[in-house]
Design a protein around this motif. Structure first.
Motif, PDB file in Angstrom:
ATOM      1  N   THR A 238       0.949  -1.267  -0.224  1.00  0.00           N
ATOM      2  CA  THR A 238       0.052  -0.073   0.009  1.00  0.00           C
ATOM      3  C   THR A 238       0.863   1.208   0.011  1.00  0.00           C
ATOM      4  O   THR A 238       0.260   2.368   0.044  1.00  0.00           O
ATOM      5  CB  THR A 238      -0.974  -0.105   1.173  1.00  0.00           C
ATOM      6  OG1 THR A 238      -0.241  -0.076   2.629  1.00  0.00           O
ATOM      7  CG2 THR A 238      -1.849  -1.165   1.090  1.00  0.00           C
ATOM      8  N   GLY A 239       2.170   1.104   0.122  1.00  0.00           N
ATOM      9  CA  GLY A 239       2.904   2.171  -0.182  1.00  0.00           C
ATOM     10  C   GLY A 239       3.384   3.142   1.351  1.00  0.00           C
ATOM     11  O   GLY A 239       4.003   4.050   1.202  1.00  0.00           O
ATOM     12  N   ARG A 240       2.899   2.184   2.401  1.00  0.00           N
ATOM     13  CA  ARG A 240       3.256   2.895   3.535  1.00  0.00           C
ATOM     14  C   ARG A 240       4.697   2.700   3.962  1.00  0.00           C
ATOM     15  O   ARG A 240       5.020   3.493   4.942  1.00  0.00           O
ATOM     16  CB  ARG A 240       2.139   2.391   4.749  1.00  0.00           C
ATOM     17  CG  ARG A 240       0.861   3.249   4.749  1.00  0.00           C
ATOM     18  CD  ARG A 240       0.031   2.291   5.776  1.00  0.00           C
ATOM     19  NE  ARG A 240      -0.253   1.089   5.523  1.00  0.00           N
ATOM     20  CZ  ARG A 240      -0.749   0.247   6.404  1.00  0.00           C
ATOM     21  NH1 ARG A 240      -0.931   0.848   7.663  1.00  0.00           N
ATOM     22  NH2 ARG A 240      -1.067  -0.982   6.299  1.00  0.00           N
ATOM     23  N   ALA A 241       5.379   1.775   3.465  1.00  0.00           N
ATOM     24  CA  ALA A 241       6.775   1.686   3.689  1.00  0.00           C
ATOM     25  C   ALA A 241       7.226   1.235   2.524  1.00  0.00           C
ATOM     26  O   ALA A 241       6.626   0.653   1.328  1.00  0.00           O
ATOM     27  CB  ALA A 241       6.857   0.333   4.558  1.00  0.00           C
ATOM     28  N   ASP A 242       8.783   1.602   1.995  1.00  0.00           N
ATOM     29  CA  ASP A 242       9.341   1.321   0.732  1.00  0.00           C
ATOM     30  C   ASP A 242       9.915  -0.106   0.589  1.00  0.00           C
ATOM     31  O   ASP A 242      10.056  -0.632  -0.252  1.00  0.00           O
ATOM     32  CB  ASP A 242      10.558   2.284   0.773  1.00  0.00           C
ATOM     33  CG  ASP A 242      10.028   3.730   0.648  1.00  0.00           C
ATOM     34  OD1 ASP A 242       9.381   4.133  -0.382  1.00  0.00           O
ATOM     35  OD2 ASP A 242      10.436   4.497   1.554  1.00  0.00           O
ATOM     36  N   ALA A 243      10.335  -0.664   2.024  1.00  0.00           N
ATOM     37  CA  ALA A 243      10.725  -1.872   1.912  1.00  0.00           C
ATOM     38  C   ALA A 243      10.466  -2.846   3.146  1.00  0.00           C
ATOM     39  O   ALA A 243      10.176  -2.253   4.298  1.00  0.00           O
ATOM     40  CB  ALA A 243      12.446  -1.993   1.653  1.00  0.00           C
ATOM     41  N   PHE A 244      10.304  -4.168   3.059  1.00  0.00           N
ATOM     42  CA  PHE A 244      10.182  -5.111   4.314  1.00  0.00           C
ATOM     43  C   PHE A 244      11.365  -5.807   4.502  1.00  0.00           C
ATOM     44  O   PHE A 244      11.766  -6.604   3.652  1.00  0.00           O
ATOM     45  CB  PHE A 244       8.730  -5.710   4.007  1.00  0.00           C
ATOM     46  CG  PHE A 244       8.595  -6.969   5.013  1.00  0.00           C
ATOM     47  CD1 PHE A 244       9.112  -6.966   6.131  1.00  0.00           C
ATOM     48  CD2 PHE A 244       7.784  -8.162   4.462  1.00  0.00           C
ATOM     49  CE1 PHE A 244       8.823  -7.936   7.101  1.00  0.00           C
ATOM     50  CE2 PHE A 244       7.497  -9.001   5.554  1.00  0.00           C
ATOM     51  CZ  PHE A 244       7.940  -8.954   6.723  1.00  0.00           C
ATOM     52  N   VAL A 245      12.125  -5.687   5.627  1.00  0.00           N
ATOM     53  CA  VAL A 245      13.387  -6.597   6.056  1.00  0.00           C
ATOM     54  C   VAL A 245      12.995  -7.854   6.610  1.00  0.00           C
ATOM     55  O   VAL A 245      12.129  -7.923   7.823  1.00  0.00           O
ATOM     56  CB  VAL A 245      13.933  -5.647   6.841  1.00  0.00           C
ATOM     57  CG1 VAL A 245      15.227  -6.412   7.393  1.00  0.00           C
ATOM     58  CG2 VAL A 245      14.364  -4.341   6.151  1.00  0.00           C
ATOM     59  N   MET A 246      13.160  -9.143   6.315  1.00  0.00           N
ATOM     60  CA  MET A 246      12.848 -10.248   6.568  1.00  0.00           C
ATOM     61  C   MET A 246      13.794 -11.575   5.975  1.00  0.00           C
ATOM     62  O   MET A 246      14.621 -10.740   5.240  1.00  0.00           O
ATOM     63  CB  MET A 246      11.522 -10.612   6.467  1.00  0.00           C
ATOM     64  CG  MET A 246      10.911 -11.775   7.039  1.00  0.00           C
ATOM     65  SD  MET A 246      11.195 -12.145   8.984  1.00  0.00           S
ATOM     66  CE  MET A 246      10.392 -10.647   9.705  1.00  0.00           C
ATOM     67  N   ASP A 247      13.598 -12.581   6.426  1.00  0.00           N
ATOM     68  CA  ASP A 247      14.229 -13.732   5.637  1.00  0.00           C
ATOM     69  C   ASP A 247      13.826 -13.886   4.227  1.00  0.00           C
ATOM     70  O   ASP A 247      12.725 -13.606   4.294  1.00  0.00           O
ATOM     71  CB  ASP A 247      13.826 -15.053   6.475  1.00  0.00           C
ATOM     72  CG  ASP A 247      14.376 -15.251   7.766  1.00  0.00           C
ATOM     73  OD1 ASP A 247      15.375 -14.457   8.261  1.00  0.00           O
ATOM     74  OD2 ASP A 247      13.938 -16.011   8.654  1.00  0.00           O
ATOM     75  N   ASP A 248      14.891 -14.034   3.415  1.00  0.00           N
ATOM     76  CA  ASP A 248      14.580 -14.108   1.873  1.00  0.00           C
ATOM     77  C   ASP A 248      13.609 -14.695   1.599  1.00  0.00           C
ATOM     78  O   ASP A 248      12.792 -14.751   0.662  1.00  0.00           O
ATOM     79  CB  ASP A 248      15.874 -13.944   1.243  1.00  0.00           C
ATOM     80  CG  ASP A 248      16.703 -15.217   1.633  1.00  0.00           C
ATOM     81  OD1 ASP A 248      16.212 -15.971   2.289  1.00  0.00           O
ATOM     82  OD2 ASP A 248      17.951 -14.970   1.222  1.00  0.00           O
ATOM     83  N   VAL A 249      13.663 -16.179   2.112  1.00  0.00           N
ATOM     84  CA  VAL A 249      12.562 -17.113   1.517  1.00  0.00           C
ATOM     85  C   VAL A 249      11.332 -16.803   2.112  1.00  0.00           C
ATOM     86  O   VAL A 249      10.421 -17.176   1.225  1.00  0.00           O
ATOM     87  CB  VAL A 249      13.071 -18.306   2.023  1.00  0.00           C
ATOM     88  CG1 VAL A 249      13.108 -18.524   3.408  1.00  0.00           C
ATOM     89  CG2 VAL A 249      12.446 -19.656   1.100  1.00  0.00           C
ATOM     90  N   LEU A 250      11.175 -16.252   3.086  1.00  0.00           N
ATOM     91  CA  LEU A 250       9.740 -15.772   3.558  1.00  0.00           C
ATOM     92  C   LEU A 250       9.331 -14.675   2.792  1.00  0.00           C
ATOM     93  O   LEU A 250       8.382 -14.548   2.234  1.00  0.00           O
ATOM     94  CB  LEU A 250       9.800 -15.288   4.927  1.00  0.00           C
ATOM     95  CG  LEU A 250       8.343 -14.661   5.482  1.00  0.00           C
ATOM     96  CD1 LEU A 250       7.337 -16.057   5.307  1.00  0.00           C
ATOM     97  CD2 LEU A 250       8.516 -14.583   7.179  1.00  0.00           C
ATOM     98  N   LEU A 251      10.256 -13.667   2.436  1.00  0.00           N
ATOM     99  CA  LEU A 251       9.759 -12.550   1.439  1.00  0.00           C
ATOM    100  C   LEU A 251       9.363 -13.084   0.139  1.00  0.00           C
ATOM    101  O   LEU A 251       8.396 -12.475  -0.448  1.00  0.00           O
ATOM    102  CB  LEU A 251      11.127 -11.677   1.361  1.00  0.00           C
ATOM    103  CG  LEU A 251      11.334 -11.008   2.611  1.00  0.00           C
ATOM    104  CD1 LEU A 251      12.637 -10.221   2.311  1.00  0.00           C
ATOM    105  CD2 LEU A 251      10.196  -9.969   3.143  1.00  0.00           C
ATOM    106  N   ALA A 252      10.043 -14.034  -0.449  1.00  0.00           N
ATOM    107  CA  ALA A 252       9.581 -14.704  -1.603  1.00  0.00           C
ATOM    108  C   ALA A 252       8.387 -15.339  -1.596  1.00  0.00           C
ATOM    109  O   ALA A 252       7.720 -15.271  -2.711  1.00  0.00           O
ATOM    110  CB  ALA A 252      10.962 -15.732  -2.056  1.00  0.00           C
ATOM    111  N   SER A 253       8.037 -16.181  -0.575  1.00  0.00           N
ATOM    112  CA  SER A 253       6.698 -16.726  -0.490  1.00  0.00           C
ATOM    113  C   SER A 253       5.819 -15.564  -0.435  1.00  0.00           C
ATOM    114  O   SER A 253       4.841 -15.750  -0.943  1.00  0.00           O
ATOM    115  CB  SER A 253       6.834 -17.343   0.778  1.00  0.00           C
ATOM    116  OG  SER A 253       5.417 -18.144   1.042  1.00  0.00           O
ATOM    117  N   LEU A 254       5.785 -14.565   0.345  1.00  0.00           N
ATOM    118  CA  LEU A 254       4.880 -13.499   0.314  1.00  0.00           C
ATOM    119  C   LEU A 254       4.486 -12.801  -1.075  1.00  0.00           C
ATOM    120  O   LEU A 254       3.488 -12.483  -1.390  1.00  0.00           O
ATOM    121  CB  LEU A 254       5.215 -12.584   1.523  1.00  0.00           C
ATOM    122  CG  LEU A 254       5.139 -12.879   2.845  1.00  0.00           C
ATOM    123  CD1 LEU A 254       5.857 -11.898   3.969  1.00  0.00           C
ATOM    124  CD2 LEU A 254       3.640 -12.885   3.400  1.00  0.00           C
TER     125      LEU A 254
END
Length: 303
Positions: A193-209
């Protein structure tokens, strides 16, 4: 089956314990499997793409496939005509106790191999290396940590990931606005929704999301990581050298063969069941090195 070649390449001490069962008195898990004619795999129900339930509620996944390779090696090692594979669900809370008390023989999921856990359980060669990275919209053209200067980022409260981005912010004078989210879904929504530019987390979890989002192609994961590689491993019982030798030989043979790369690509770079999502997570340089020279080390610096 390339197990004999793999056994020839491991140290003599391990080769001896991995000799055909008839040549020695069996102990531990190998004795249990020989006596019962069965081996029990512990699986997770939602650890995509490692171990989860497909549309038919059947456990599938990258780690599940590796565990089945290990069971094939055990069957061959014990010279069994058939080997029953039993499946037992586990959670993050139950997986170690169920390994320790003998309920399950292999835990097939996304369990981090670290020094603390090695005091309670054994691990075969690491099958995946994750790291802390960030996901952002491609249109923002963010890839390196420095690209985040002055930006607003989000991470999940209470995780090591939010600590790592706070440390990087201070060390590199990035001038970040760091927002805490109550869970991963909320954090990803803030990027959507643009409230944040980036989400920091484990890369494999980010890929799944990202893969499960409405517009998967709109997102990209940073090439630069905020952490050293974190190894995931298949758990087995502690201090069971004969069984571990068979598992280590089987995984080493798999990872060093074309089948190992094909297995990785099947689960991380192609559509997977039941929804056909694609994680688009190609093998990193660290993973390529791990497959070429498999290790069960809990030390991130070893990778």
């Amino acid at each position: 089956m390339r197990l004999p070649l793999a056994l020839a390449s491991i140290p003599l001490s391990l080769a001896l314990v991995a000799m055909p069962a008839a040549a020695q008195d069996l102990t531990g898990t190998l004795k249990k499997v020989k006596d019962t004619g069965a081996i029990t795999i512990g699986y997770r129900d939602s650890s995509v793409p490692f171990s989860y339930l497909d549309g038919d509620q059947k456990p599938v996944g990258y780690a599940m496939d590796i565990c089945l390779k290990i069971t094939e090696a055990v069957k061959t090692h014990l010279k069994l005509d058939k080997l029953e594979v039993k499946l037992n669900p586990v959670t993050s809370a139950t997986r170690i106790p169920l390994i320790a008390n003998g309920t399950i023989d292999l835990e097939c999921g996304s369990t981090t191999n670290n020094a603390d856990r090695q005091k309670q359980a054994g691990f075969t060669n690491s099958h995946f290396l994750t790291a802390t990275r960030y996901v952002s919209k491609k249109e923002k053209k963010l890839d390196k940590i420095e690209d985040l200067k002055g930006r607003t980022v989000v991470s999940t409260s209470g995780t090591t990931n939010i600590r790592q981005i706070n440390e990087a912010n201070a060390a590199r004078s990035l001038g970040l606005t760091i927002l805490p989210a109550k869970d991963h879904a909320e954090a990803f929504l803030m990027v959507e929704t643009g409230r944040a530019d980036a989400f920091v987390m484990d890369d494999v979890l980010l890929a799944s999301l990202a893969a499960g989002s409405k517009t998967p192609d709109a997102y990209v994961i940073s090439s630069e990581a905020l952490s050293k590689p974190e190894p995931y491993g298949i758990m087995l019982r502690k201090d069971d050298a004969p069984f571990k030798a068979v598992a280590d030989a089987a995984t080493k043979a798999l990872y060093g063969s074309p089948d190992g790369k094909a297995l990785y690509e099947k689960w991380f770079t192609k559509p997977i069941p039941p929804r056909g999502i694609n994680l688009k997570l190609p093998m990193t340089e660290a993973m390529q090195k791990q497959f070429a020279n498999p290790s069960d080390s809990p030390d991130p610096a070893a990778y």
